[in-house]
Design a protein around this motif. Structure first.
Motif, PDB file in Angstrom:
ATOM      1  N   LEU A   1       0.810  -1.210   0.000  1.00 57.67           N
ATOM      2  CA  LEU A   1       0.000   0.000   0.000  1.00 57.67           C
ATOM      3  C   LEU A   1       0.851   1.269   0.000  1.00 57.67           C
ATOM      4  O   LEU A   1       0.368   2.336  -0.386  1.00 57.67           O
ATOM      5  N   ARG A   2       2.088   1.148   0.403  1.00 58.67           N
ATOM      6  CA  ARG A   2       2.973   2.319   0.497  1.00 58.67           C
ATOM      7  C   ARG A   2       3.867   2.501  -0.727  1.00 58.67           C
ATOM      8  O   ARG A   2       4.260   3.626  -1.052  1.00 58.67           O
ATOM      9  N   ALA A   3       4.164   1.436  -1.445  1.00 58.21           N
ATOM     10  CA  ALA A   3       5.210   1.458  -2.478  1.00 58.21           C
ATOM     11  C   ALA A   3       5.010   2.570  -3.508  1.00 58.21           C
ATOM     12  O   ALA A   3       5.967   3.251  -3.896  1.00 58.21           O
ATOM     13  N   ALA A   4       3.782   2.790  -3.969  1.00 63.25           N
ATOM     14  CA  ALA A   4       3.534   3.753  -5.048  1.00 63.25           C
ATOM     15  C   ALA A   4       3.734   5.198  -4.620  1.00 63.25           C
ATOM     16  O   ALA A   4       3.912   6.078  -5.464  1.00 63.25           O
ATOM     17  N   SER A   5       3.711   5.475  -3.303  1.00 65.55           N
ATOM     18  CA  SER A   5       3.846   6.858  -2.840  1.00 65.55           C
ATOM     19  C   SER A   5       5.211   7.155  -2.217  1.00 65.55           C
ATOM     20  O   SER A   5       5.451   8.280  -1.768  1.00 65.55           O
ATOM     21  N   VAL A   6       6.093   6.187  -2.196  1.00 61.31           N
ATOM     22  CA  VAL A   6       7.447   6.431  -1.674  1.00 61.31           C
ATOM     23  C   VAL A   6       8.123   7.492  -2.541  1.00 61.31           C
ATOM     24  O   VAL A   6       8.106   7.434  -3.769  1.00 61.31           O
ATOM     25  N   GLY A   7       8.690   8.502  -1.881  1.00 54.92           N
ATOM     26  CA  GLY A   7       9.328   9.590  -2.605  1.00 54.92           C
ATOM     27  C   GLY A   7       8.366  10.690  -3.009  1.00 54.92           C
ATOM     28  O   GLY A   7       8.772  11.687  -3.616  1.00 54.92           O
ATOM     29  N   ARG A   8       7.093  10.519  -2.677  1.00 54.75           N
ATOM     30  CA  ARG A   8       6.078  11.525  -3.022  1.00 54.75           C
ATOM     31  C   ARG A   8       5.444  12.068  -1.736  1.00 54.75           C
ATOM     32  O   ARG A   8       4.241  12.269  -1.660  1.00 54.75           O
ATOM     33  N   GLU A   9       6.272  12.303  -0.743  1.00 54.51           N
ATOM     34  CA  GLU A   9       5.773  12.662   0.587  1.00 54.51           C
ATOM     35  C   GLU A   9       4.902  13.912   0.582  1.00 54.51           C
ATOM     36  O   GLU A   9       3.960  14.027   1.374  1.00 54.51           O
ATOM     37  N   ASP A  10       5.203  14.868  -0.299  1.00 54.35           N
ATOM     38  CA  ASP A  10       4.463  16.129  -0.305  1.00 54.35           C
ATOM     39  C   ASP A  10       3.286  16.130  -1.268  1.00 54.35           C
ATOM     40  O   ASP A  10       2.547  17.124  -1.345  1.00 54.35           O
ATOM     41  N   ASP A  11       3.074  15.043  -1.988  1.00 56.06           N
ATOM     42  CA  ASP A  11       1.933  14.964  -2.898  1.00 56.06           C
ATOM     43  C   ASP A  11       0.649  14.794  -2.087  1.00 56.06           C
ATOM     44  O   ASP A  11       0.622  14.102  -1.061  1.00 56.06           O
ATOM     45  N   VAL A  12      -0.418  15.397  -2.571  1.00 56.19           N
ATOM     46  CA  VAL A  12      -1.706  15.320  -1.865  1.00 56.19           C
ATOM     47  C   VAL A  12      -2.329  13.942  -2.080  1.00 56.19           C
ATOM     48  O   VAL A  12      -2.528  13.499  -3.204  1.00 56.19           O
ATOM     49  N   PHE A  13      -2.633  13.287  -0.971  1.00 58.42           N
ATOM     50  CA  PHE A  13      -3.331  12.005  -1.005  1.00 58.42           C
ATOM     51  C   PHE A  13      -4.825  12.209  -0.792  1.00 58.42           C
ATOM     52  O   PHE A  13      -5.658  11.634  -1.499  1.00 58.42           O
TER      53      PHE A  13
ATOM     54  N   ARG B   1      -4.583  15.535   3.492  1.00 62.67           N
ATOM     55  CA  ARG B   1      -3.363  14.856   3.916  1.00 62.67           C
ATOM     56  C   ARG B   1      -2.440  14.675   2.723  1.00 62.67           C
ATOM     57  O   ARG B   1      -2.892  14.293   1.636  1.00 62.67           O
ATOM     58  N   THR B   2      -1.175  14.900   2.941  1.00 64.33           N
ATOM     59  CA  THR B   2      -0.178  14.441   1.981  1.00 64.33           C
ATOM     60  C   THR B   2       0.103  12.975   2.284  1.00 64.33           C
ATOM     61  O   THR B   2      -0.241  12.466   3.357  1.00 64.33           O
ATOM     62  N   PHE B   3       0.752  12.298   1.361  1.00 64.46           N
ATOM     63  CA  PHE B   3       1.120  10.907   1.630  1.00 64.46           C
ATOM     64  C   PHE B   3       2.047  10.821   2.840  1.00 64.46           C
ATOM     65  O   PHE B   3       1.918   9.930   3.687  1.00 64.46           O
ATOM     66  N   GLY B   4       2.975  11.766   2.923  1.00 61.86           N
ATOM     67  CA  GLY B   4       3.918  11.748   4.035  1.00 61.86           C
ATOM     68  C   GLY B   4       3.224  11.887   5.374  1.00 61.86           C
ATOM     69  O   GLY B   4       3.507  11.152   6.328  1.00 61.86           O
ATOM     70  N   ALA B   5       2.286  12.834   5.461  1.00 64.45           N
ATOM     71  CA  ALA B   5       1.578  13.062   6.721  1.00 64.45           C
ATOM     72  C   ALA B   5       0.684  11.876   7.072  1.00 64.45           C
ATOM     73  O   ALA B   5       0.583  11.475   8.236  1.00 64.45           O
ATOM     74  N   PHE B   6       0.024  11.310   6.075  1.00 68.67           N
ATOM     75  CA  PHE B   6      -0.868  10.176   6.323  1.00 68.67           C
ATOM     76  C   PHE B   6      -0.105   9.006   6.931  1.00 68.67           C
ATOM     77  O   PHE B   6      -0.515   8.442   7.960  1.00 68.67           O
TER      78      PHE B   6
END
Length: 503
Positions: free
Chosen positions: A11-23, A30-35
């Motif tokens: 569930l995390r793999a696709a958002s690794v490195g995209r911490e500031d992208d809006v989820f 929430r950004t991915f990083g904050a979530f």
């Protein structure tokens, strides 16, 4: 980064490195990083409070982003997530807590006192609160936890969640869902429904249910897409979201209500690429009406608590009204007669499914598991279906008397038990009838002992003892119930007699 935990890693793999992208859009966003940082804090808190791998964490709260983070945090901690409908009464919750024996129960603070008797009866060791805004003792404790929690190692065969379902005989059953079952199904749906990181899903479903929790949420996380997170279905919010969203997952009630709104046009849906329906039968007239108004064809699919998703109409190719499509890749579906032999095209039989998506059995119910889950992996769904010449499957009924109203399962025996306890009730039969909004509506047919029994009395006792979705939409008081020569109540005859009650 979470590679030792089978489900969370995927569930995390696709958002690794995209911490500031809006989820998530909505409810503060929430950004991915904050979530995931919040989920890590919840996981750290659970471990600090003594939760060990395999422990159950029961959660009865209203829909919120914090609740979604708690789901991921629970799996990170190696525990088993157990969501409960927030409409359940204390007597209903008492059964689930006693059966599942969770280490921790998380409840809305407004209902904490009400649920105390259920907590005491089950001897639950720890209780925390979480409100719809993300406040409560759970969050107060979690914010003191450091980020950076490393997920507890969990293999594909370890349990990730238990969702309670039931048979018509009454006692609820906890369907045990493994990391493999949830991860594999989400991966399949991402590919089959052509989800990409550019998608924006309108999430208006509850998250105590397979559809909103595992289908919608897991699919979006699996591909690193975004979602508009709504606390509930709201017409104004849906129309406000559609110009920038791309997909909507809903129950048939969503689509009938949207069709009733004059704002539904080709223009208002022009940015959308996919509308998915499930959890209850979609009427063919809803499918065709939607296409006429929007130019989009609703994609209907078929799943169960025990199996996640089994079939789907194709993304590319014919989406046939009245059918639930074709078996998903990696999922075997067969339709068999009473002897277990497969039937031919256009012949009705019992639906059985097999695949990585299928559950591991019923919690603490080995006999029931053996009865419904064969040793060779085939699960007996209890649904009746038919396959056409093109392989498309239609659900034509249920061998059990399960009612699906507005996407929620209602088990007649449970409702009947409440009504039959009334002193002026001789007997009752609960049936599901076609309803233009809810798909099926709960209807109670009652035989009175004396004229003192009123419809208001029945409505009051059901409202006091049952969640709202289980309460009858109509109560009928009759002189007698139809029976066969063996004395069994013929619910099929009742469904036929009152089939047009809501027409």
């Amino acid at each position: 980064m979470y590679e030792d935990n089978h489900l969370v890693a995927r569930l995390r793999a696709a958002s690794v490195g995209r911490e500031d992208d809006v989820f998530v859009q909505g409810q503060g966003g929430r950004t991915f990083g904050a979530f995931f940082a919040n989920a890590e804090r919840y996981a750290a808190l659970l471990v600090a409070r003594g939760v060990v791998p395999g422990d159950r964490v029961a959660v009865q709260v209203n829909k919120s982003l914090a609740a979604l983070e708690l789901y991921i945090g629970t799996v990170m901690a190696g525990a088993v997530f157990l969501p409960l409908n927030p409409d359940y009464t204390s007597s209903e919750v008492a059964y689930f807590l006693q059966d599942a024996t969770p280490h921790l129960f998380v409840v809305d603070p407004l209902r904490e006192a009400e649920m105390q008797s259920a907590v005491d009866a089950a001897a639950v060791r720890d209780v925390l609160t979480l409100d719809s805004a993300g406040g409560g003792t759970l969050n107060d404790a979690a914010i003191t936890m450091p980020a950076g929690f490393h997920p507890v190692p969990r293999d594909a065969d370890d349990l990730a969640a238990i969702l309670y379902t039931s048979g018509t005989t009454g006692r609820s059953k906890g369907a045990m869902l493994t990391h493999r079952a949830l991860a594999s199904n989400a991966e399949t749906l991402v590919n089959y429904w052509r989800f990409t990181p550019d998608d924006v899903l309108i999430h208006a479903l509850p998250i105590f249910h397979t559809h909103g929790l595992f289908v919608a949420t897991n699919v979006v996380l699996m591909v690193g897409a975004a979602m508009v997170f709504l606390s509930k279905f709201d017409l104004d919010a849906i129309f406000a979201a559609m110009p920038t969203a791309t997909t909507l997952m809903g129950v048939p009630t969503f689509y009938t209500r949207l069709l009733d709104d004059p704002r539904l046009t080709k223009g208002s849906t022009q940015n959308m690429r996919l509308f998915i329906s499930g959890s209850a039968p979609l009427l063919a007239q809803t499918h065709t009406g939607w296409t006429a108004r929007t130019g989009h064809e609703i994609l209907e699919r078929y799943g169960m608590t025990e199996t996640n998703m089994n079939t789907s109409n194709p993304y590319e190719g014919a989406r046939k009204p009245g059918t639930v499509g074709l078996p998903l890749p990696g999922v075997e579906v067969k339709i068999v007669d009473d002897n277990g032999a497969e039937v031919g095209a256009n012949q009705i039989g019992s639906i059985e499914v097999r695949g990585d998506n299928v559950f591991a059995g019923y919690w603490q119910m080995p006999d029931k598991t053996a009865e419904e889950l064969r040793e060779n992996g085939w699960f007996i769904t209890g649904d009746l279906g038919v396959r056409d010449e093109d392989g498309y499957i239609s659900i034509v009924g249920r061998s059990k008397d399960l009612i699906i109203s507005g996407g929620f399962n209602v088990y007649p025996k449970e409702v009947e038990s409440v009504i039959d306890d009334l002193p002026n009730v001789l007997e009752s039969a609960v049936i599901g009838l076609p309803h233009p909004d809810f798909g099926e509506a709960v209807v109670v047919v009652v035989v009175a002992r004396n004229p003192a029994l009123t419809i208001d009395v029945i409505n009051t006792v059901t409202a006091d003892n049952l969640a709202r979705f289980k309460c009858p939409k109509r109560v009928l008081i009759v002189e007698s119930l139809p029976r066969n020569t063996m004395g069994k109540v013929q619910k099929k005859a009742l469904r036929t007699e009152y089939a047009n009650l809501f027409a």
